[in-house]
Design a protein around this motif. Sequence first.
Motif, short mmCIF file in Angstrom:
data_model
loop_
_atom_site.label_atom_id
_atom_site.label_comp_id
_atom_site.label_asym_id
_atom_site.label_seq_id
_atom_site.Cartn_x
_atom_site.Cartn_y
_atom_site.Cartn_z
N PRO A 1 0.46 -1.29 0.11
CA PRO A 1 -0.12 -0.24 -0.12
C PRO A 1 0.64 1.16 -0.02
CG PRO A 1 -0.05 -1.44 1.79
CD PRO A 1 0.75 -2.12 1.50
N VAL A 2 0.52 2.33 -0.37
CA VAL A 2 1.11 4.02 -0.80
C VAL A 2 1.02 4.61 0.61
CG1 VAL A 2 1.07 3.87 -2.62
CG2 VAL A 2 -1.24 4.55 -2.39
N TYR A 3 0.23 4.28 1.33
CA TYR A 3 -0.14 4.64 3.23
C TYR A 3 -0.69 3.59 4.12
CZ TYR A 3 -2.33 7.96 6.62
OH TYR A 3 -1.93 8.75 7.44
N ILE A 4 -0.26 3.42 4.81
CA ILE A 4 -1.52 2.98 6.00
C ILE A 4 -1.54 3.90 7.23
CG2 ILE A 4 -1.10 0.88 7.78
CD1 ILE A 4 0.97 -0.59 5.35
N ASP A 5 -2.29 4.09 7.58
CA ASP A 5 -3.13 5.23 8.53
C ASP A 5 -2.59 4.46 9.79
OD1 ASP A 5 -4.43 6.21 10.13
OD2 ASP A 5 -6.08 6.82 8.94
N PRO A 6 -1.69 5.20 10.40
CA PRO A 6 -1.35 5.17 11.92
C PRO A 6 -2.39 4.69 12.96
CG PRO A 6 -0.63 7.01 10.95
CD PRO A 6 -1.24 6.36 10.33
N ASN A 7 -3.63 5.25 12.57
CA ASN A 7 -4.49 4.92 13.85
C ASN A 7 -5.30 3.96 13.56
OD1 ASN A 7 -3.55 7.42 14.71
ND2 ASN A 7 -5.36 9.03 13.20
N ASN A 8 -6.03 3.57 12.37
CA ASN A 8 -6.91 2.30 12.26
C ASN A 8 -6.32 1.41 11.64
OD1 ASN A 8 -6.40 3.38 10.03
ND2 ASN A 8 -9.19 4.20 9.48
N LYS A 9 -4.48 1.59 11.10
CA LYS A 9 -4.04 1.10 10.13
C LYS A 9 -4.75 0.65 8.73
CE LYS A 9 -1.52 -0.33 13.04
NZ LYS A 9 -0.27 1.12 13.23
#
Length: 116
Positions: A29-37
Amino acid sequence: MYKVSEFSKMTGLSKETLRYYADIGLLEPVYIDPNNKYRYYDNGSYLVARLLVYLRRFNFSIQEMMRVVNDESFENLEGLIREKKKALEEEVARLQEIIEDMDDFFELGIGEDMDD
């Protein structure tokens, strides 16, 4: 950017396949949200994912797909696909020979006595 569920529908790759590809570094993935993964993909990811769908359909192994994806120029892609095509054509010819052998077997009448 696209969430995994949306990206899965767009590409035809299951969420499990996307997770596996991310785990092995094939399509991260280009981005993984640190809050909800939550994992997110972009248009560049889409192009790679579509390529992977074709490579999988063309009978490429995971290792071969890794080679293609890691060669960002895709310089060797055409040659690799031509090699796969040749191997598939040889396999088709081999299978056709087996089918012809089976037809010859039936023409000999072998096995007909077993139905009695």
